[in-house]
Scaffold this motif. Structure first.
Motif, PDB file in Angstrom:
ATOM      1  N   PHE A  27      -5.342  -3.250   7.138  1.00 46.81           N
ATOM      2  CA  PHE A  27      -4.132  -3.959   6.693  1.00 46.81           C
ATOM      3  C   PHE A  27      -2.903  -3.032   6.694  1.00 46.81           C
ATOM      4  O   PHE A  27      -1.785  -3.494   6.570  1.00 46.81           O
ATOM      5  N   ARG A  83      -3.290  -5.163  -8.680  1.00 52.03           N
ATOM      6  CA  ARG A  83      -3.213  -6.310  -7.760  1.00 52.03           C
ATOM      7  C   ARG A  83      -3.791  -7.577  -8.376  1.00 52.03           C
ATOM      8  O   ARG A  83      -4.815  -7.542  -9.069  1.00 52.03           O
ATOM      9  N   THR A  96      -2.250 -11.830  -2.945  1.00 50.75           N
ATOM     10  CA  THR A  96      -2.766 -12.859  -2.030  1.00 50.75           C
ATOM     11  C   THR A  96      -1.597 -13.621  -1.407  1.00 50.75           C
ATOM     12  O   THR A  96      -1.574 -13.871  -0.193  1.00 50.75           O
ATOM     13  N   PHE A 100     -10.478 -13.734  -0.964  1.00 45.78           N
ATOM     14  CA  PHE A 100      -9.648 -13.134  -2.024  1.00 45.78           C
ATOM     15  C   PHE A 100      -9.592 -14.062  -3.243  1.00 45.78           C
ATOM     16  O   PHE A 100      -9.658 -13.587  -4.389  1.00 45.78           O
ATOM     17  N   ARG A 157     -13.871  -5.545   1.416  1.00 45.21           N
ATOM     18  CA  ARG A 157     -13.738  -4.121   1.768  1.00 45.21           C
ATOM     19  C   ARG A 157     -14.291  -3.820   3.159  1.00 45.21           C
ATOM     20  O   ARG A 157     -13.818  -2.918   3.843  1.00 45.21           O
ATOM     21  N   TYR A 195       0.115 -10.890   1.079  1.00 46.66           N
ATOM     22  CA  TYR A 195      -0.684 -10.410   2.233  1.00 46.66           C
ATOM     23  C   TYR A 195      -1.233 -11.572   3.068  1.00 46.66           C
ATOM     24  O   TYR A 195      -1.215 -11.518   4.295  1.00 46.66           O
ATOM     25  N   GLN A 196      -1.759 -12.603   2.397  1.00 40.54           N
ATOM     26  CA  GLN A 196      -2.274 -13.729   3.179  1.00 40.54           C
ATOM     27  C   GLN A 196      -1.117 -14.660   3.546  1.00 40.54           C
ATOM     28  O   GLN A 196      -1.158 -15.331   4.572  1.00 40.54           O
ATOM     29  N   ARG A 242      -9.191  -3.866 -11.110  1.00 46.91           N
ATOM     30  CA  ARG A 242      -8.495  -3.864  -9.831  1.00 46.91           C
ATOM     31  C   ARG A 242      -9.071  -4.956  -8.937  1.00 46.91           C
ATOM     32  O   ARG A 242     -10.247  -5.319  -9.052  1.00 46.91           O
ATOM     33  N   ASP A 250       0.839  -1.195   0.000  1.00 43.41           N
ATOM     34  CA  ASP A 250       0.000   0.000   0.000  1.00 43.41           C
ATOM     35  C   ASP A 250       0.882   1.255   0.000  1.00 43.41           C
ATOM     36  O   ASP A 250       1.895   1.307   0.694  1.00 43.41           O
TER      37      ASP A 250
END
Ligand code: TYD
Length: 204
Positions: free
Chosen positions: A153, A96, A101, A70, A51, A104-105, A39, A13
């Protein structure tokens, strides 16, 4: 001659992906190509659930559930948007994709390689991954300057872990872009990578 291309922007981000991709889309459209700019998370059913988590926080959903949302969102995006656009020979730009994924995951404890492999069973492999690299502190500072508040996040320690996973991806289709520089310089680099890809597609 290859006409359809899948180009994705990845990075933590605050790296400036959305602005860069929008400018790239405008340039490609002006050159006469059909460009589809997407996106993820999307605005679909799963994207809306995601979201809510970004606003309200992760309390109440398990990491497994988060990962599945996701992935489900992406399945929907592939079916409804990505594959149809590729089939009509468009250039697809996505802000993205599954590397997000994985990072972040993955930072929640899942194996990033397993996440990539699972995604590649249903999601087309990109021709080019523009990996926007920025120091997490600098990314958060940019966000603080551009809008009020952070998503659930956007926390320094978490983004450092996410960044470390992004840093570990390798492959000929991954191009790292130093996103800490001014926007025009970054856009020049982005266009150079994209132009090179499109040229390679012109070869028989
Ligand atoms: P972001 O690109 O910031 O969306 P927007 O600018 O439209 O609000 O993405 C929202 C967040 O979702 C961001 O922190 C990254 C995260 N994310 C994941 O954790 N996993 C994923 O698979 C994707 C696509 C995004």
């Amino acid at each position: 001659m290859k006409k359809s291309f899948l180009i994705v922007a990845e990075g933590i981000d605050g790296a400036g992906k959305s602005t860069q991709l929008k400018q790239t889309a405008e340039t490609l459209t002006a050159s006469g190509r059909e460009v589809v700019l997407l996106r993820e998370p999307t605005n679909g059913t799963w994207g809306k659930k995601i979201r809510r988590v970004l606003i309200e926080g992760r309390d109440g959903i398990s990491p497994e559930e988060e990962l599945s949302w996701f992935n489900n969102d992406r399945r929907e995006d592939v079916e409804l948007n990505i594959q149809p656009a590729l089939d009509r020979q468009a250039i697809v730009l996505i802000d993205r994709y599954y590397y997000s994924t994985a990072a972040y995951q993955g930072a929640l404890g899942f194996d990033p390689q397993v996440i990539c492999r699972e995604n590649e069973t249903f999601a087309p492999i990109p021709d080019l991954v523009l990996m926007f690299c920025i120091d997490p502190e600098a990314g958060l500072k940019r966000i603080a300057q551009s809008r009020d508040g952070f998503s659930s996040f956007e926390k320094l320690d978490y983004l450092k872990q996410v960044q470390a996973i992004f840093d570990a991806f390798e492959g000929p289709h991954i191009k790292r872009i130093d996103a800490g520089r001014d926007s025009e310089t970054v856009q020049r680099d982005v266009l150079a990578c994209v132009t090179q890809l499109l040229k390679s597609g012109e070869k028989p």
